[in-house]
Design an enzyme around this catalytic site. Structure first.
Site, PDB file in Angstrom:
ATOM      1  N   SER A  69       0.822  -1.212   0.000  1.00  0.00           N
ATOM      2  CA  SER A  69       0.000   0.000   0.000  1.00  0.00           C
ATOM      3  C   SER A  69       0.856   1.262   0.000  1.00  0.00           C
ATOM      4  O   SER A  69       1.726   1.418  -0.844  1.00  0.00           O
ATOM      5  CB  SER A  69      -0.960  -0.049   1.196  1.00  0.00           C
ATOM      6  OG  SER A  69      -1.953   0.925   1.089  1.00  0.00           O
TER       7      SER A  69
ATOM      8  N   ASP B  72      -9.283  -3.177  -6.950  1.00  0.00           N
ATOM      9  CA  ASP B  72      -8.861  -2.455  -5.749  1.00  0.00           C
ATOM     10  C   ASP B  72      -9.345  -1.007  -5.818  1.00  0.00           C
ATOM     11  O   ASP B  72      -8.976  -0.263  -6.719  1.00  0.00           O
ATOM     12  CB  ASP B  72      -7.333  -2.494  -5.642  1.00  0.00           C
ATOM     13  CG  ASP B  72      -6.821  -1.982  -4.307  1.00  0.00           C
ATOM     14  OD1 ASP B  72      -7.559  -1.248  -3.624  1.00  0.00           O
ATOM     15  OD2 ASP B  72      -5.679  -2.318  -3.952  1.00  0.00           O
TER      16      ASP B  72
ATOM     17  N   HIS C 285      -7.936  -4.967  -0.989  1.00  0.00           N
ATOM     18  CA  HIS C 285      -6.757  -4.115  -1.109  1.00  0.00           C
ATOM     19  C   HIS C 285      -5.481  -4.910  -0.862  1.00  0.00           C
ATOM     20  O   HIS C 285      -4.573  -4.916  -1.689  1.00  0.00           O
ATOM     21  CB  HIS C 285      -6.872  -2.951  -0.130  1.00  0.00           C
ATOM     22  CG  HIS C 285      -5.704  -2.024  -0.152  1.00  0.00           C
ATOM     23  ND1 HIS C 285      -5.214  -1.487  -1.320  1.00  0.00           N
ATOM     24  CD2 HIS C 285      -4.927  -1.533   0.844  1.00  0.00           C
ATOM     25  CE1 HIS C 285      -4.186  -0.692  -1.036  1.00  0.00           C
ATOM     26  NE2 HIS C 285      -3.989  -0.715   0.264  1.00  0.00           N
TER      27      HIS C 285
END
Length: 665
Positions: free
Chosen positions: A497, A583, A628
C-alpha cells in the site's frame, strides 16, 4: 449548568501486548483506527475533578473486546504480570506448534474474530458462527449459531463479532478475501438460533440497551470506502431501522466505539489530523448525542470512560477547555507525574538497543531479556538505530538466527511503511518465520511518517516532510550494511500500500542499495491520484499527501518524490508487484502505468549500456477481486518467496518444504 473541566495529556507511543489463544488477522480499516491511536497515547497522572451532582449508576455490562487499547482486567505494569499466566500461554502455544508439526499438510488458519461475553466464547469454526462455554472452548464442543454459506459468498469469514448486553442477540460482520464489502448479520439467540436481519456495507457496529431493556444496534454504513452515515436498529416485535446522523464533509469518516465499560457509545468523526466526538448515553440511547468538543483543525481526541469519569485523550500541547455534559466528570492530566499512577495499563515505548529473544506466540511478538528463544532456541531480535541525513535517530528491529555466522553473506529482507501515523506491522506471519529459519535477516525500519514514536513522528513524515521518510529508509539500509548485516547484492525490500511510495522513491534515488523488491497493492502514482477528486479516498488523503490541485507548493513537492514521476533510464532492482483487479484504494490503472513506464526506462538503459547488460525483471501479478491487501493468500506468498530466491540466487528447496507445515499447496 454544564460542568467545565480542563483536560490535558501528552501523546506518547506505547503498546500493550494482547494475549489471545489464537493468531488474529488484523485488517487496517476505519473500524480499528481508534484502537491504533489509543496504542500511541500514554496517559500520565490523573487528578479527579468531582462532579457537583449525583453520578448515574454504571450498568454492569459484561464485555470483552479483542483490542490493543486499554486493559481493564488489571492495571499492573507489563513486567509484573503473573509468570503462571505467561506459562499457560506458552503451553497453549506449544499445543498449536505440535499440531502444526504433526499435521504438516494442514492449511495454516488464522482465526478472524473471537469475543468472550458472559460465560460464552463466540468465534468462527469452519464456515459457521458458533459459541461454546468458556471452559469448553478448546474441546470442540460448540453450538452453531449461523452457517455463513447461507449468504452465498465466496469463502466468507467473520471479521468482527459483537454480543448484545443480555445475550439475546449477536451481530457479526462478514467479508470475503476478494472484497472490502461486508455484511452485518444479526442472529437471535434461542434454542434454535435464527438470523433476524442483515445489513450490507457495514463498517463499525456496537450494541447498547435502552431504558426498556431493549437491545439497540448502532452501525455505520460505508459507500465507496466513505463512511458518513450512522444508523440504529431494533429487532423482535418492535423492529425499526433509522438513520440519525450523516457527516457532510467528504474528507471525514465516521466510526463507532463503545467505551471499555460499555457505559457510553462514542460517534467518532475524523480525518487524518482532526477529530470530533459525540457521546451517546448507554442508558438512554434514544436521547440526542452530546458533543464533547467541536472539531478544531489539528486536534485529535478520543473519549474513554471508567468509574463514572471521562478520559479525554488528545494531542493538544496545552490545556484546552472542554464543555462536558452535566452528568459527566473529567480529568486534569499532569504530564510531569509518575505514569504508574495512571489507572490504565502501560508499557514502555521503544527500548534502548540491546538483544531480546522473541516468541511467535498467540499472534503477537513477545520479548524478554536474554539471548535464546525458550521455544525455538534459534532466533534473536536486535534493536538498532540509524542516523538520518538531518541527524535524526531512526529505530530498527532486526531478526536473525542465533547461530548465524558471517551475517554479511546472509540474505536481508527490509520492511517499511512510513505513512498515516501507522506502526509498521511486525505480527506473526508463517512465511516470516520460515525465512528466519532458512537464514534470512529480517529488518523493520520504523521511519518517520509512521506512528512508532508518536504523533510528531507522523507529522515529520507527511505533507512537505515526506522526504524525511525516504532519507530515513536510505539511512537504515546503509546502516544495516555498515554494521555487517548482509550486502546490496543480497538485500531485498518489501512494502504494501502506502509503503510503496518510499520503496518506489528509493528505487529511483538509490537503486544500488537493493537487489530485489516485492510490493503489494503499492501506491506509486501519488501526483495523478491526488489530483483526481473522483477517486473515493482522495479527499480523505489530503492531510497526508497534500492538495496538488490547489496548492502549487504541494504539487511541486510531490513531484520530487513521486515514484511514477521520477522513473528514469538507469539500472533498477528486480521488482515483483502484486495488484488486485478491482482495488478501490489503489487503482490498478496507476500501477499498470508505473510498470509500463519502468519497463520502458529499463529498456532504454539497456540499449545505452550495450551487450552483456543483465536487465532486471519486472513482474506485475494481477489478482482477481476487489480487496486491497490479502495477507493470507497462499498463491501470493509462494510467488513472492519464489521471486526473492530466484533474484538473489538462493536455493529454495528447504524454504518451500518448511512452508508446507503452514500452507496448503
Amino acid at each position: 449548568m454544564q460542568q467545565k473541566s480542563k483536560l490535558f495529556l501528552q501523546a506518547l507511543k506505547y503498546s500493550i501486548p494482547r494475549l489471545g489463544k489464537c493468531m488474529q488477522k488484523q485488517h487496517l480499516n476505519h473500524y480499528n483506527f481508534a484502537d491504533h491511536y489509543y496504542n500511541r497515547i500514554k496517559l500520565k497522572k490523573c487528578h479527579l475533578t468531582k462532579c457537583l451532582q449525583d453520578k448515574p449508576t454504571i450498568s454492569e455490562l459484561a464485555r470483552n473486546i479483542l483490542s490493543r487499547s486499554f486493559s481493564c482486567k488489571d492495571f499492573l505494569p507489563i513486567q509484573q504480570e503473573n509468570k503462571d499466566s505467561l506459562s499457560e500461554n506458552m503451553d497453549a502455544f506449544e499445543k498449536v506448534r505440535t499440531k502444526l508439526e504433526t499435521q504438516p499438510q494442514e492449511e495454516y488458519e488464522i482465526i478472524n474474530a473471537e469475543v468472550k461475553h458472559g460465560g460464552f466464547v463466540y468465534y468462527q469454526e469452519g464456515c459457521c458462527l458458533v459459541r461454546s462455554k468458556d471452559e469448553e472452548a478448546d474441546n470442540d464442543n460448540y453450538e452453531v449459531l449461523f452457517n455463513l454459506e447461507e449468504l452465498k459468498l465466496d469463502q466468507p469469514f467473520i471479521d468482527c463479532i459483537r454480543v448484545a448486553p443480555d445475550e439475546k442477540y449477536v451481530a457479526a460482520k462478514i467479508r470475503t478475501e476478494d472484497s472490502e464489502a461486508s455484511t452485518c448479520i444479526v442472529v437471535k439467540l434461542s434454542d434454535q438460533p435464527v438470523m433476524e436481519a442483515s445489513f450490507p456495507n457495514v463498517s463499525s457496529f456496537e450494541w447498547v440497551k435502552d431504558e426498556e431493556e431493549e437491545d439497540v444496534l448502532f452501525y455505520t454504513f460505508q459507500r465507496n470506502l466513505r463512511c458518513h452515515d450512522v444508523y440504529r436498529a431494533t429487532f423482535g416485535d418492535n423492529k425499526r431501522n433509522e438513520r440519525f446522523y450523516t457527516e457532510k464533509d467528504p474528507s471525514y469518516f465516521v466510526f463507532l466505539y463503545l467505551t471499555k465499560d460499555s457505559r457510553f457509545l462514542t460517534i467518532n468523526i475524523m480525518n487524518k489530523t482532526t477529530s470530533e466526538v459525540w457521546l451517546i448515553d448507554g442508558l438512554s440511547p434514544w436521547d440526542p448525542p452530546v458533543l464533547i468538543q467541536k472539531r478544531i483543525h489539528g486536534v485529535l481526541y478520543y473519549v474513554e470512560h471508567r468509574d463514572d469519569e471521562l478520559y479525554i485523550l488528545t494531542n493538544v500541547g496545552e490545556p484546552t477547555e472542554f464543555k462536558l455534559p452535566p452528568w459527566a466528570c473529567g480529568f486534569i492530566m499532569d504530564t510531569n507525574s509518575d505514569p504508574k499512577n495512571c489507572p490504565f495499563q502501560l508499557c514502555s515505548p521503544i527500548r534502548p538497543p540491546k538483544y531480546y529473544t522473541y516468541k511467535f506466540a498467540e499472534g503477537k511478538l513477545f520479548e524478554e531479556t536474554g539471548h535464546e528463544d525458550p521455544i525455538t532456541k534459534t532466533s534473536r531480535v536486535l534493536r538498532l538505530e540509524a542516523k538520518s541525513k538531518d541527524g535524526k535517530s531512526v529505530p530498527m528491529t532486526i531478526f536473525h538466527k542465533t547461530d548465524s555466522e558471517d551475517l554479511q553473506k546472509k540474505p536481508l529482507l527490509v520492511h517499511v511503511y512510513g505513512a498515516y501515523g501507522m506502526d509498521l506491522k511486525m505480527n506473526f506471519r508463517p512465511e516470516r518465520r520460515v525465512l528466519v529459519d532458512d537464514g534470512w535477516i529480517l529488518a523493520y525500519c520504523h521511519v518517520r511518517g509512521g506512528g512508532e514514536l508518536g504523533l510528531q513522528w507522523h507529522a515529520d513524515g507527511r505533507l512537505t516532510k515526506k522526504l524525511n521518510g525516504l532519507a530515513d529508509l536510505e539511512a537504515c539500509i546503509k546502516t544495516l550494511h555498515g554494521q555487517g548485516f548482509s550486502q546490496p547484492s543480497l538485500t531485498a525490500l518489501t512494502a504494501f500500500s502506502a509503503g510503496g511510495v518510499l520503496v518506489g522513491a528509493l528505487c529511483n534515488s538509490n537503486p544500488e542499495l537493493l537487489r530485489a523488491v516485492t510490493l503489494e497493492a503499492p501506491f506509486l502514482d501519488v501526483l495523478n491520484t491526488m489530483m483526481d477528486t473522483t477517486l473515493p479516498l482522495t479527499l480523505e488523503e489530503l492531510e497526508e499527501w497534500g492538495n496538488p490541485s490547489s496548492d502549487e507548493k504541494h504539487k511541486n513537492y510531490i513531484k520530487r518524490y513521486c515514484p511514477y514521476q521520477n522513473i528514469k533510464p538507469q539500472h533498477y532492482p528486480s521488482i515483483h508487484i502484486t495488484a488486485y483487479e478491482n482495488d478501490e484504494r489503489v487503482p490498478l490503472k496507476g500501477i499498470v502505468s508505473y510498470t509500463d513506464k519502468l519497463k520502458e526506462a529499463i529498456m532504454e538503459h539497456a540499449k545505452d549500456t550495450g551487450e552483456g547488460y543483465q536487465a532486471p525483471n519486472v513482474v506485475l501479478d494481477i489478482q482477481p477481486g476487489g480487496n486491497h491487501v490479502i495477507e493470507d493468500s497462499h498463491k501470493k506468498i509462494t510467488a513472492q518467496i519464489k521471486f526473492l530466491y530466484e533474484e538473489l540466487g538462493l536455493d529454495s528447496t528447504s524454504v518451500f518444504e518448511n512452508l508446507k507445515k503452514y500452507l496448503k499447496f
